[in-house]
Each structure stands twice: as C-alpha cells, then as structure tokens.
Design a protein around this motif. Structure first.
Motif, PDB file in Angstrom:
ATOM      1  N   ASP A   4     -15.333   8.424   3.303  1.00 48.02           N
ATOM      2  CA  ASP A   4     -15.000   9.691   3.946  1.00 48.02           C
ATOM      3  C   ASP A   4     -13.559   9.769   4.433  1.00 48.02           C
ATOM      4  N   LEU A   5     -12.971   8.645   4.811  1.00 49.04           N
ATOM      5  CA  LEU A   5     -11.601   8.645   5.316  1.00 49.04           C
ATOM      6  C   LEU A   5     -10.566   8.395   4.220  1.00 49.04           C
ATOM      7  N   GLY A   6     -11.015   8.204   2.989  1.00 52.39           N
ATOM      8  CA  GLY A   6     -10.089   7.909   1.895  1.00 52.39           C
ATOM      9  C   GLY A   6      -9.011   8.959   1.716  1.00 52.39           C
ATOM     10  N   PRO A  16       7.717   7.992  -1.887  1.00 50.33           N
ATOM     11  CA  PRO A  16       7.937   7.489  -3.253  1.00 50.33           C
ATOM     12  C   PRO A  16       7.925   5.960  -3.294  1.00 50.33           C
ATOM     13  N   GLY A  17       7.141   5.418  -4.191  1.00 45.26           N
ATOM     14  CA  GLY A  17       7.034   3.964  -4.339  1.00 45.26           C
ATOM     15  C   GLY A  17       5.812   3.364  -3.669  1.00 45.26           C
ATOM     16  N   ALA A  18       5.167   4.115  -2.761  1.00 42.13           N
ATOM     17  CA  ALA A  18       3.936   3.621  -2.136  1.00 42.13           C
ATOM     18  C   ALA A  18       2.813   3.696  -3.177  1.00 42.13           C
ATOM     19  N   ARG A  19       1.961   2.676  -3.210  1.00 40.17           N
ATOM     20  CA  ARG A  19       0.953   2.578  -4.275  1.00 40.17           C
ATOM     21  C   ARG A  19      -0.480   2.773  -3.804  1.00 40.17           C
ATOM     22  N   HIS A  20      -0.928   1.932  -2.892  1.00 39.24           N
ATOM     23  CA  HIS A  20      -2.325   1.930  -2.470  1.00 39.24           C
ATOM     24  C   HIS A  20      -2.407   1.777  -0.958  1.00 39.24           C
ATOM     25  N   ALA A  21      -3.524   2.244  -0.388  1.00 40.26           N
ATOM     26  CA  ALA A  21      -3.770   2.073   1.041  1.00 40.26           C
ATOM     27  C   ALA A  21      -5.243   1.728   1.238  1.00 40.26           C
ATOM     28  N   ILE A  22      -5.496   0.824   2.178  1.00 41.95           N
ATOM     29  CA  ILE A  22      -6.875   0.494   2.543  1.00 41.95           C
ATOM     30  C   ILE A  22      -6.982   0.378   4.061  1.00 41.95           C
ATOM     31  N   LEU A  23      -8.141   0.706   4.565  1.00 41.38           N
ATOM     32  CA  LEU A  23      -8.489   0.525   5.956  1.00 41.38           C
ATOM     33  C   LEU A  23      -9.562  -0.548   5.983  1.00 41.38           C
ATOM     34  N   ASP A  27     -13.144  -8.332  10.315  1.00 42.44           N
ATOM     35  CA  ASP A  27     -13.916  -9.334   9.587  1.00 42.44           C
ATOM     36  C   ASP A  27     -13.817  -9.174   8.069  1.00 42.44           C
ATOM     37  N   GLY A  28     -12.881  -8.351   7.610  1.00 42.78           N
ATOM     38  CA  GLY A  28     -12.588  -8.263   6.182  1.00 42.78           C
ATOM     39  C   GLY A  28     -13.405  -7.268   5.394  1.00 42.78           C
ATOM     40  N   LEU A  29     -14.134  -6.392   6.080  1.00 46.73           N
ATOM     41  CA  LEU A  29     -14.911  -5.386   5.364  1.00 46.73           C
ATOM     42  C   LEU A  29     -14.071  -4.143   5.116  1.00 46.73           C
ATOM     43  N   LEU A  30     -14.196  -3.608   3.935  1.00 43.73           N
ATOM     44  CA  LEU A  30     -13.488  -2.391   3.564  1.00 43.73           C
ATOM     45  C   LEU A  30     -14.123  -1.204   4.268  1.00 43.73           C
ATOM     46  N   ARG A  31     -13.313  -0.397   4.925  1.00 42.29           N
ATOM     47  CA  ARG A  31     -13.814   0.813   5.596  1.00 42.29           C
ATOM     48  C   ARG A  31     -13.444   2.071   4.835  1.00 42.29           C
ATOM     49  N   ALA A  32     -12.300   2.052   4.129  1.00 39.39           N
ATOM     50  CA  ALA A  32     -11.878   3.205   3.323  1.00 39.39           C
ATOM     51  C   ALA A  32     -10.751   2.750   2.403  1.00 39.39           C
ATOM     52  N   HIS A  33     -10.535   3.499   1.324  1.00 36.50           N
ATOM     53  CA  HIS A  33      -9.445   3.177   0.411  1.00 36.50           C
ATOM     54  C   HIS A  33      -8.884   4.454  -0.196  1.00 36.50           C
ATOM     55  N   SER A  34      -7.622   4.376  -0.598  1.00 39.06           N
ATOM     56  CA  SER A  34      -6.987   5.519  -1.240  1.00 39.06           C
ATOM     57  C   SER A  34      -7.559   5.701  -2.639  1.00 39.06           C
TER      58      SER A  34
END
Length: 133
Positions: A4-6, A16-23, A27-34
């Motif tokens: 939902d927050l992606g 320009p030049g930014a590629r990916h983002a993750i939240l 503890d290393g769990l993915l909460r959101a991704h671009s």
C-alpha cells in the motif's frame, strides 16, 4: 505484505539517477517497495540492509560517542550508491542510485518521504472509542 505504501516510495525516485526504494523493519522484513524492484529482490535487500544498519549503529563508538544516535548510512560502489536512513521507530528507508545522482537531492527527498511516511504509519486516536466504562 501488501504494498500500500509503494506509491509513496516512488516519489523518492523523482531524482534523476535514483533507481529503487524500499521500506524495511529493523528485523529485516520488507514493508513496502517501489514499482521498479521485484518483490523477491526487495525482500533480499531488506534483510541485508537491516544487518547493515545494525552494524552501522554498533560502530558509533568509532565516531567518538558511545551513545551516538544512528541517522544514515551511505554505501558507495564503483558505479552506484545505497542510502539508508531511519524512517521512524523500528523502520528504515533505503534508496539505490547511479553514480551520477545528486546525493543531496536524494537525501532531501528521503527526509521528506520519512516525514510523510510517519504521518501515514501513525494511527490517529479514535474519537468514538465506544461507550464509557
């Protein structure tokens, strides 16, 4: 995980030049991704970056203060960067970028996004909590 927050993370990639983002969580769990990063890769990076944040925080004494508060980690590769910042209690925001990216612009966008994420992740108090006890 729903993403939902992606859509909010995509905003950090307007530089320009930014590629990916993750939240990610502490503890290393993915909460959101671009949108541009596959879920499996985002999961793998979330686990790795949580470990990196832990190591960064543990090295505060090397910077001269045992009680130093970790704020950001920057990794530089031959042709890219990874930025990692605190995004609230137990949450971190990471952005990857190419070597020609304006680093100041990425950091600024990330801080603005952290402000927005804080508002989205915080639940307002309920006004009608039911009948009085």
């Amino acid at each position: 995980m729903n993403n939902d927050l992606g859509w909010m993370l995509d905003d950090a990639l307007q530089v320009p030049g930014a590629r990916h983002a993750i939240l990610l969580s502490a503890d290393g769990l993915l909460r959101a991704h671009s949108a541009g990063i596959p879920r499996d890769e985002a999961d793998r990076q979330a686990a790795a970056l949580a470990g990196l944040q832990s190591i960064s925080r543990a090295s505060a004494g090397f910077g001269g203060r045992q009680d130093g508060v970790w704020r950001q980690t920057l990794i530089e590769f031959a042709d890219s960067y990874v930025f990692l910042v605190a995004a609230g209690p137990g949450a971190y925001l990471a952005v990857s970028a190419g070597e020609s990216v304006d680093m100041e612009s990425v950091s600024y966008r990330m801080q603005k996004l952290v402000d927005r994420l804080g508002r989205e992740l915080t639940s307002p108090p309920r006004l009608d909590a039911g009948s009085p006890a």
